[in-house]
Design a protein around this motif. Sequence first.
Motif, short mmCIF file in Angstrom:
data_model
loop_
_atom_site.label_atom_id
_atom_site.label_comp_id
_atom_site.label_asym_id
_atom_site.label_seq_id
_atom_site.Cartn_x
_atom_site.Cartn_y
_atom_site.Cartn_z
N LEU A 37 0.20 -1.72 0.15
CA LEU A 37 -0.25 0.13 0.01
C LEU A 37 1.18 0.94 -0.05
CD1 LEU A 37 -3.01 -1.17 2.77
CD2 LEU A 37 -2.76 -0.83 -0.32
N LEU A 38 1.80 1.15 0.32
CA LEU A 38 3.04 2.56 1.01
C LEU A 38 3.55 2.21 -0.87
CD1 LEU A 38 4.08 4.55 3.21
CD2 LEU A 38 5.80 3.27 3.09
N ALA A 39 4.11 1.34 -1.23
CA ALA A 39 4.78 1.51 -2.60
C ALA A 39 3.81 1.61 -3.16
CB ALA A 39 5.02 0.35 -2.92
N GLY A 40 2.11 1.88 -3.41
CA GLY A 40 1.63 1.77 -3.95
C GLY A 40 0.75 2.89 -3.82
N ALA A 41 1.07 3.97 -2.47
CA ALA A 41 0.77 5.95 -2.26
C ALA A 41 1.79 6.16 -3.38
CB ALA A 41 0.88 5.83 -1.62
N TYR A 42 2.62 6.44 -3.06
CA TYR A 42 4.62 6.84 -3.90
C TYR A 42 4.32 6.40 -5.24
CZ TYR A 42 6.58 6.51 0.53
OH TYR A 42 7.09 6.86 2.14
N ALA A 43 4.19 5.50 -5.64
CA ALA A 43 3.70 5.13 -7.14
C ALA A 43 2.89 6.52 -7.33
CB ALA A 43 3.97 4.19 -7.53
N CYS A 44 1.74 6.31 -6.82
CA CYS A 44 0.02 7.34 -8.07
C CYS A 44 0.89 8.86 -7.37
CB CYS A 44 -1.03 6.97 -7.01
SG CYS A 44 -1.67 5.66 -7.10
N PHE A 45 1.65 8.86 -6.28
CA PHE A 45 2.47 10.30 -5.91
C PHE A 45 3.39 10.60 -7.30
CE2 PHE A 45 0.67 9.59 -1.35
CZ PHE A 45 -0.61 10.48 -2.23
N ALA A 46 4.23 9.37 -7.88
CA ALA A 46 4.84 10.14 -8.31
C ALA A 46 4.76 9.77 -9.37
CB ALA A 46 6.10 8.97 -8.29
N LEU A 47 3.27 9.63 -10.01
CA LEU A 47 3.08 9.64 -11.82
C LEU A 47 2.14 11.37 -11.76
CD1 LEU A 47 1.25 6.39 -11.73
CD2 LEU A 47 1.39 7.88 -14.04
N CYS A 48 1.47 11.78 -10.42
CA CYS A 48 1.31 12.90 -10.17
C CYS A 48 2.09 13.88 -10.68
CB CYS A 48 0.17 13.59 -9.17
SG CYS A 48 -1.21 12.37 -8.94
N ALA A 49 3.08 13.68 -9.92
CA ALA A 49 4.56 14.75 -9.89
C ALA A 49 5.25 14.45 -11.64
CB ALA A 49 5.70 14.38 -8.56
N ALA A 50 4.90 13.62 -11.83
CA ALA A 50 6.03 13.46 -13.17
C ALA A 50 4.75 14.52 -13.79
CB ALA A 50 5.64 12.32 -13.50
N ALA A 51 3.36 14.28 -13.70
CA ALA A 51 2.12 15.08 -15.21
C ALA A 51 2.35 16.50 -14.36
CB ALA A 51 1.04 14.26 -14.23
N VAL A 52 2.68 17.06 -14.03
CA VAL A 52 2.43 18.23 -13.66
C VAL A 52 4.00 18.89 -14.08
CG1 VAL A 52 3.24 20.31 -11.17
CG2 VAL A 52 1.78 18.64 -11.11
N VAL A 53 5.17 18.13 -13.72
CA VAL A 53 6.62 18.56 -14.29
C VAL A 53 6.44 18.58 -16.31
CG1 VAL A 53 8.77 18.43 -14.93
CG2 VAL A 53 7.61 17.78 -12.47
N TYR A 54 5.79 17.62 -16.73
CA TYR A 54 5.73 17.31 -18.08
C TYR A 54 5.27 18.39 -18.02
CZ TYR A 54 4.33 15.98 -22.27
OH TYR A 54 4.39 15.24 -24.06
N GLY A 55 3.39 19.21 -17.92
CA GLY A 55 2.64 20.30 -17.80
C GLY A 55 4.05 21.39 -18.20
N LEU A 56 4.69 21.14 -16.43
CA LEU A 56 5.26 22.96 -16.84
C LEU A 56 6.42 22.65 -17.90
CD1 LEU A 56 6.01 23.32 -13.15
CD2 LEU A 56 4.83 24.61 -14.02
N VAL A 57 7.18 21.67 -18.43
CA VAL A 57 7.61 21.23 -19.53
C VAL A 57 6.98 21.78 -20.88
CG1 VAL A 57 9.57 19.63 -21.20
CG2 VAL A 57 9.44 20.36 -18.73
N LEU A 58 6.65 21.34 -20.93
CA LEU A 58 5.11 22.18 -22.29
C LEU A 58 5.38 23.41 -22.47
CD1 LEU A 58 2.76 19.32 -22.60
CD2 LEU A 58 4.81 19.50 -24.12
N ILE A 59 4.65 23.86 -20.97
CA ILE A 59 4.51 25.16 -20.96
C ILE A 59 5.91 26.70 -21.43
CG2 ILE A 59 3.99 27.53 -19.80
CD1 ILE A 59 1.85 25.43 -18.29
N ALA A 60 6.91 26.04 -20.72
CA ALA A 60 8.07 26.45 -21.13
C ALA A 60 8.43 26.59 -22.28
CB ALA A 60 9.03 25.69 -19.62
N ALA A 61 8.78 25.53 -23.13
CA ALA A 61 9.55 24.53 -23.89
C ALA A 61 8.59 26.27 -25.46
CB ALA A 61 8.88 23.63 -25.10
N PRO A 62 10.47 26.27 -26.38
CA PRO A 62 10.21 27.32 -27.03
C PRO A 62 9.41 26.84 -27.84
CG PRO A 62 12.19 26.72 -27.10
CD PRO A 62 11.56 25.85 -25.81
#
Length: 87
Positions: free
Chosen positions: A62-87
Amino acid sequence: MHIKWTALAQTACASFGITVAVVAVFALGILALSRREAVLSTREGRGTDSGTGTAGGGKPALLAGAYACFALCAAAVVYGLVLIAAP
């Protein structure tokens, strides 16, 4: 001025879909953490945790699954920021 309505609709649908997906994955992470806490509190209440060597444990999946979910959310946010900042 000419608006490409199909492109606007595709962007709106993709944004809505990704938003719902990220919120659902985050909610699953919160659910996994709360279920783990429930398991830990049940063990402590019964006293079955003492002497077994599992102190602080309690459903590591359960702890590993929770960390995986939060990592996926963080990756989606970072990817969105990269898309916004891309020239």
